[in-house]
Design a protein around this motif. Sequence first.
Motif, PDB file in Angstrom:
ATOM      1  N   PHE A  61       0.854  -1.185   0.000  1.00  0.00           N
ATOM      2  CA  PHE A  61       0.000   0.000   0.000  1.00  0.00           C
ATOM      3  C   PHE A  61       0.891   1.235   0.000  1.00  0.00           C
ATOM      4  N   LYS A  62       0.699   2.113  -0.993  1.00  0.00           N
ATOM      5  CA  LYS A  62       1.504   3.321  -1.118  1.00  0.00           C
ATOM      6  C   LYS A  62       0.597   4.542  -1.036  1.00  0.00           C
ATOM      7  N   THR A  63       0.980   5.498  -0.211  1.00  0.00           N
ATOM      8  CA  THR A  63       0.275   6.781  -0.159  1.00  0.00           C
ATOM      9  C   THR A  63       1.300   7.894  -0.383  1.00  0.00           C
ATOM     10  N   GLU A  76       5.062   3.719   2.332  1.00  0.00           N
ATOM     11  CA  GLU A  76       4.764   2.449   1.684  1.00  0.00           C
ATOM     12  C   GLU A  76       4.747   1.353   2.749  1.00  0.00           C
ATOM     13  N   THR A  77       3.614   0.645   2.846  1.00  0.00           N
ATOM     14  CA  THR A  77       3.421  -0.371   3.877  1.00  0.00           C
ATOM     15  C   THR A  77       3.198  -1.731   3.223  1.00  0.00           C
ATOM     16  N   ASP A  94       9.000  -4.418   6.054  1.00  0.00           N
ATOM     17  CA  ASP A  94       9.651  -3.167   6.444  1.00  0.00           C
ATOM     18  C   ASP A  94       8.934  -1.975   5.803  1.00  0.00           C
ATOM     19  N   ILE A  95       8.448  -1.066   6.622  1.00  0.00           N
ATOM     20  CA  ILE A  95       7.752   0.132   6.132  1.00  0.00           C
ATOM     21  C   ILE A  95       8.775   1.131   5.579  1.00  0.00           C
ATOM     22  N   LEU A  96       8.421   1.782   4.487  1.00  0.00           N
ATOM     23  CA  LEU A  96       9.278   2.765   3.832  1.00  0.00           C
ATOM     24  C   LEU A  96       8.655   4.150   3.926  1.00  0.00           C
ATOM     25  N   ALA A  97       9.438   5.124   4.371  1.00  0.00           N
ATOM     26  CA  ALA A  97       9.030   6.534   4.356  1.00  0.00           C
ATOM     27  C   ALA A  97       9.968   7.293   3.433  1.00  0.00           C
ATOM     28  N   ASN A  98       9.437   8.213   2.634  1.00  0.00           N
ATOM     29  CA  ASN A  98      10.292   8.925   1.687  1.00  0.00           C
ATOM     30  C   ASN A  98       9.849  10.360   1.498  1.00  0.00           C
ATOM     31  N   ALA A  99      10.780  11.188   1.037  1.00  0.00           N
ATOM     32  CA  ALA A  99      10.523  12.579   0.673  1.00  0.00           C
ATOM     33  C   ALA A  99      11.296  12.881  -0.608  1.00  0.00           C
TER      34      ALA A  99
END
Length: 251
Positions: A61-63, A76-77, A94-99
């Motif tokens: 799941f991507k937001t 991204e979960t 592993d959850i991904l956080a990005n900017a």
Amino acid sequence: MLKKGILFFFLCAVGLPGFGQIQKLCDYGILPTDNVTMLEVNPSLTAIDDSKGVSSSQLLFKTYHAINVHYNWGIETPLARYESAEKSVSGLGDILANATWSTFSDETQYGYGAKMEIFLPTATDKLLGSGQLQASPSIFVWRRFSSGIYVAGGYKHYVSVIGDHAREDIDMGRFRINVSYLSPANWWIQTNWYYHQNFRQSGKMEFIPEAEVGTLVSSGTALYLVGSTHAGGNMHSKDWTLGVGFKILYL
């Protein structure tokens, strides 16, 4: 394993389009400098070792949220399952956080940008994640042509920050070349050519080509089919991957 992948691919492609209900006209949401607020669902199946029945399936799941024309951030979960003859586990990956920061010039038709990704060691089993907090900075540049073709190139680095001392530290680079075509009839073909270099194990590398075909299903919704395979190198992360993706754009 191959029959399982084909069945998975077909069911997702047939079933997902009915979920999209958006009234707004929109772009594809795939160009490197697109800043689109959207939700994306991406189920995939990876044959890690097809001959031994080792595989991994994932529902991602991507937001993404557009701050302005230059900046966006995303989460991204993954929900994952690992299967082998010895053990099968399911859970959170592993959850991904990005900017991301990016810019594009209509005058020169060039764009470029940079992204920072953080992989959080949230996996509920060691087979579903790396066990490491990772930082992954990347840079990219791309060019759009009047024919609808665009070409992009970039470099991403993966490095462990802190994590399980019993797990191997990560220090890897990934070069990417992208050649794609965007049709005025609301569909696209995208190709990616990935070269991975493991800096912790000298001489270990892998070449992975990927192809994607997608279309706008309705105003504000998009569907794509994607596949990739191991094509060379003495590092072998998988045999192949099949997946689909469904995007709800401009939330």
